[in-house]
Design a protein around this motif. Structure first.
Motif, PDB file in Angstrom:
ATOM      1  N   SER A 247       0.860  -1.049   0.079  1.00  0.00           N
ATOM      2  CA  SER A 247       0.080  -0.025   0.173  1.00  0.00           C
ATOM      3  C   SER A 247       0.848   1.202  -0.031  1.00  0.00           C
ATOM      4  CB  SER A 247      -0.992   0.254   1.280  1.00  0.00           C
ATOM      5  OG  SER A 247      -0.243   0.218   2.450  1.00  0.00           O
ATOM      6  N   ASP A 248       0.265   2.216  -0.350  1.00  0.00           N
ATOM      7  CA  ASP A 248       0.943   3.713  -0.313  1.00  0.00           C
ATOM      8  C   ASP A 248       1.348   4.144   0.828  1.00  0.00           C
ATOM      9  OD1 ASP A 248       0.632   3.564  -2.992  1.00  0.00           O
ATOM     10  OD2 ASP A 248      -1.290   4.990  -3.050  1.00  0.00           O
ATOM     11  N   ARG A 249       0.834   3.578   2.014  1.00  0.00           N
ATOM     12  CA  ARG A 249       1.288   3.899   3.199  1.00  0.00           C
ATOM     13  C   ARG A 249       2.491   3.140   3.975  1.00  0.00           C
ATOM     14  NH1 ARG A 249      -4.057   3.985   6.683  1.00  0.00           N
ATOM     15  NH2 ARG A 249      -2.830   4.922   8.147  1.00  0.00           N
ATOM     16  N   VAL A 250       3.016   2.352   3.257  1.00  0.00           N
ATOM     17  CA  VAL A 250       3.990   1.498   3.887  1.00  0.00           C
ATOM     18  C   VAL A 250       5.059   1.644   2.841  1.00  0.00           C
ATOM     19  CG1 VAL A 250       4.560  -0.862   4.930  1.00  0.00           C
ATOM     20  CG2 VAL A 250       2.243  -0.124   4.966  1.00  0.00           C
ATOM     21  N   LEU A 251       6.491   1.737   3.416  1.00  0.00           N
ATOM     22  CA  LEU A 251       7.600   1.501   2.902  1.00  0.00           C
ATOM     23  C   LEU A 251       8.592   0.708   3.514  1.00  0.00           C
ATOM     24  CD1 LEU A 251       9.403   2.362   0.629  1.00  0.00           C
ATOM     25  CD2 LEU A 251      10.152   4.321   1.848  1.00  0.00           C
ATOM     26  N   VAL A 252       9.018  -0.450   2.787  1.00  0.00           N
ATOM     27  CA  VAL A 252       9.749  -1.553   3.550  1.00  0.00           C
ATOM     28  C   VAL A 252      11.253  -1.513   2.911  1.00  0.00           C
ATOM     29  CG1 VAL A 252       9.850  -4.167   3.845  1.00  0.00           C
ATOM     30  CG2 VAL A 252       7.729  -2.995   3.709  1.00  0.00           C
ATOM     31  N   HIS A 253      12.190  -1.537   3.773  1.00  0.00           N
ATOM     32  CA  HIS A 253      13.596  -1.778   3.470  1.00  0.00           C
ATOM     33  C   HIS A 253      13.848  -2.929   4.303  1.00  0.00           C
ATOM     34  CE1 HIS A 253      14.367   2.263   2.372  1.00  0.00           C
ATOM     35  NE2 HIS A 253      13.529   2.754   3.076  1.00  0.00           N
ATOM     36  N   THR A 254      13.974  -4.099   3.547  1.00  0.00           N
ATOM     37  CA  THR A 254      14.313  -5.493   3.929  1.00  0.00           C
ATOM     38  C   THR A 254      15.604  -5.515   4.300  1.00  0.00           C
ATOM     39  OG1 THR A 254      14.862  -6.485   1.902  1.00  0.00           O
ATOM     40  CG2 THR A 254      12.121  -6.530   2.739  1.00  0.00           C
ATOM     41  N   ASP A 255      15.982  -6.516   5.232  1.00  0.00           N
ATOM     42  CA  ASP A 255      17.392  -6.834   5.650  1.00  0.00           C
ATOM     43  C   ASP A 255      18.151  -7.143   4.460  1.00  0.00           C
ATOM     44  OD1 ASP A 255      19.369  -6.800   7.750  1.00  0.00           O
ATOM     45  OD2 ASP A 255      19.337  -9.101   7.054  1.00  0.00           O
ATOM     46  N   SER A 256      17.407  -7.874   3.530  1.00  0.00           N
ATOM     47  CA  SER A 256      18.210  -8.407   2.090  1.00  0.00           C
ATOM     48  C   SER A 256      18.402  -7.224   1.354  1.00  0.00           C
ATOM     49  CB  SER A 256      17.367  -9.445   1.701  1.00  0.00           C
ATOM     50  OG  SER A 256      17.880  -9.924   0.554  1.00  0.00           O
ATOM     51  N   ASP A 257      17.551  -6.648   0.980  1.00  0.00           N
ATOM     52  CA  ASP A 257      17.868  -5.280   0.222  1.00  0.00           C
ATOM     53  C   ASP A 257      18.975  -4.273   0.835  1.00  0.00           C
ATOM     54  OD1 ASP A 257      16.174  -6.116  -1.526  1.00  0.00           O
ATOM     55  OD2 ASP A 257      14.375  -4.869  -0.960  1.00  0.00           O
ATOM     56  N   LEU A 258      18.889  -4.038   2.084  1.00  0.00           N
ATOM     57  CA  LEU A 258      20.029  -3.204   2.800  1.00  0.00           C
ATOM     58  C   LEU A 258      21.482  -3.880   2.627  1.00  0.00           C
ATOM     59  CD1 LEU A 258      18.057  -2.129   5.869  1.00  0.00           C
ATOM     60  CD2 LEU A 258      18.705  -0.566   4.020  1.00  0.00           C
ATOM     61  N   LYS A 259      21.410  -5.148   3.078  1.00  0.00           N
ATOM     62  CA  LYS A 259      22.815  -5.806   2.929  1.00  0.00           C
ATOM     63  C   LYS A 259      23.301  -6.063   1.617  1.00  0.00           C
ATOM     64  CE  LYS A 259      23.029  -6.898   7.202  1.00  0.00           C
ATOM     65  NZ  LYS A 259      22.176  -8.113   7.941  1.00  0.00           N
ATOM     66  N   GLN A 260      22.462  -6.082   0.396  1.00  0.00           N
ATOM     67  CA  GLN A 260      22.832  -6.178  -1.181  1.00  0.00           C
ATOM     68  C   GLN A 260      23.297  -4.868  -1.341  1.00  0.00           C
ATOM     69  OE1 GLN A 260      20.178  -7.540  -3.835  1.00  0.00           O
ATOM     70  NE2 GLN A 260      21.050  -6.792  -5.617  1.00  0.00           N
ATOM     71  N   GLU A 261      22.464  -3.628  -0.822  1.00  0.00           N
ATOM     72  CA  GLU A 261      23.234  -2.337  -1.272  1.00  0.00           C
ATOM     73  C   GLU A 261      24.521  -2.193  -0.582  1.00  0.00           C
ATOM     74  OE1 GLU A 261      19.015   0.049  -1.647  1.00  0.00           O
ATOM     75  OE2 GLU A 261      20.156   0.352   0.265  1.00  0.00           O
ATOM     76  N   ALA A 262      24.612  -2.672   0.748  1.00  0.00           N
ATOM     77  CA  ALA A 262      26.078  -2.457   1.288  1.00  0.00           C
ATOM     78  C   ALA A 262      26.908  -3.350   0.693  1.00  0.00           C
ATOM     79  CB  ALA A 262      25.779  -2.948   2.693  1.00  0.00           C
TER      80      ALA A 262
END
Length: 374
Positions: A247-262
């Motif tokens: 939904s438009d009211r939720v934004l998720v930064h998963t651990d997997s996505d954050l680790k991949q970016e790192a």
């Protein structure tokens, strides 16, 4: 002087001495006052700027238990926290006071947790609750009791807010802050939640419990004043939660996505700035301690491999406090003590840091950061 006093004499001094006089006599370099309030501070509630509301509640937990003992574990460990925080050396002077839980909350938590156990067991064995009137009756009673808890927290929060205090919540399981959010919603027309957790907590009435710890963020979305929830560190979720999270009211930064970016070169500072940029102007922080690596909270109810470090969470909060966005409150939940003091120790230190960033964001005097490498 005050470090040698009994609780009775401390209480007497709080009544006859001004806060300024207590500050003159209290030595923060000495051991915390074991009979005083949280962090060993000598101030009364009236003399304190920040009020901590403890909510020892864990009725709907379906895996590990112990969250109801979290507030006591954090309180006990808090006396070992040195007050001269590097980032907020004057924080202790503001006064931090821990209130008493709402009446009979511990007793009710124990009672209804016991009553919920057969329901959870029945569901896990594949039973259909509609075919068991006695279990359905118990479920209805539990949901009513949880509703009472939510209302009690709401009233307790509003009581202190109406007295001009900055109020924070210490759980208990993650169902406990809903009344706190409702209280904030009476004061703020639009705010977001920065949600650090291993779980989305977007299940709808998980296991039939309207106020399940796994449903807190779904229930928060039912509050119109909460315009956005930004989740960080998520690594466990179900199909139903994904539908809500899109939904438009939720934004998720998963651990997997954050680790991949790192792994691909993005720094934590850059990630934090991205997270903060997505938040509305006013923010309440909700920190489920199982968002961190499990070795920081080995006894929390639903640990999941992965996560972030204590320092990463502290940095994100500090960076947020340095922006022009306003932290309007926070909750710290799911601290569960084990055979030692470790979980309580981590919780107490995170609570102190979060009080610091809250106070700084509220433009209160917490002192200048101590810089050793000049």
């Amino acid at each position: 002087l005050l470090n040698k006093l009994s609780l009775y004499r401390i209480t007497v001094l709080q009544e006859i001495m001004t806060k300024e006089q207590i500050l003159e006599n209290f030595d923060p370099s000495q051991p915390g006052l074991a009979d005083a309030t949280i962090f060993g501070l000598p101030f009364s509630a009236e003399q304190s700027e920040i009020i901590v509301i403890p909510v020892p509640w864990e009725v709907t937990v379906s895996y590990g238990s112990g969250a109801s003992k979290g507030p006591d574990a954090v309180l006990d460990a808090s006396f070992q926290v040195d007050l001269n925080h590097q980032g907020f050396p004057e924080l202790w002077k503001l006064g931090i006071y821990i209130d008493k839980p709402a009446k009979e909350l511990k007793k009710k938590s124990k009672k209804f947790k016991k009553q919920a156990a057969p329901i959870i067991k029945a569901l896990e064995s594949g039973m259909i609750l509609d075919h068991h009137p006695s279990l359905m009756k118990d479920l209805e009673e539990i949901n009513y009791a949880c509703s009472d808890m939510v209302e009690a927290v709401r009233e307790q929060t509003l009581n202190w807010m109406n007295k001009g205090k900055k109020v924070v919540l210490l759980g208990g399981d993650h169902s406990t802050p809903l009344g706190y959010y409702q209280a904030l919603a009476t004061k703020y027309e639009n705010f977001g939640i920065l949600h650090l957790d291993a779980h989305m907590d977007l299940r709808i009435a998980y296991e039939g419990f309207t106020y399940s710890h796994a449903s807190i963020m779904y229930n928060a979305l039912q509050i119109p004043q909460i315009s956005k929830i930004v989740q960080v560190g998520i690594r466990d979720f179900c199909e139903q939660e994904v539908e809500v999270a899109l939904s438009d009211r939720v934004l998720v930064h998963t651990d997997s996505d954050l680790k991949q970016e790192a792994f691909e070169g993005k720094t934590w500072q850059q990630q934090c700035d991205n997270i903060i940029a997505s938040l509305p102007e006013k923010i309440c922080i909700s920190f489920d301690i199982d968002g961190m690596y499990p070795w920081y909270c080995p006894n929390t109810g639903t640990p999941v491999p992965g996560g972030f470090s204590f320092e990463q969470a502290a940095y994100l909060f500090s960076r947020l406090a340095e922006t022009n966005k306003e932290i309007i409150g926070f909750d710290l939940v799911e601290v569960a003590p084990g055979d030692d003091d470790w979980d309580g120790n981590v919780g107490a230190r995170m609570l102190f840091h979060m009080c610091g960033v809250f106070a700084k964001s509220q433009k209160m005097n917490v002192g200048n950061k101590i810089k050793f490498n000049r």
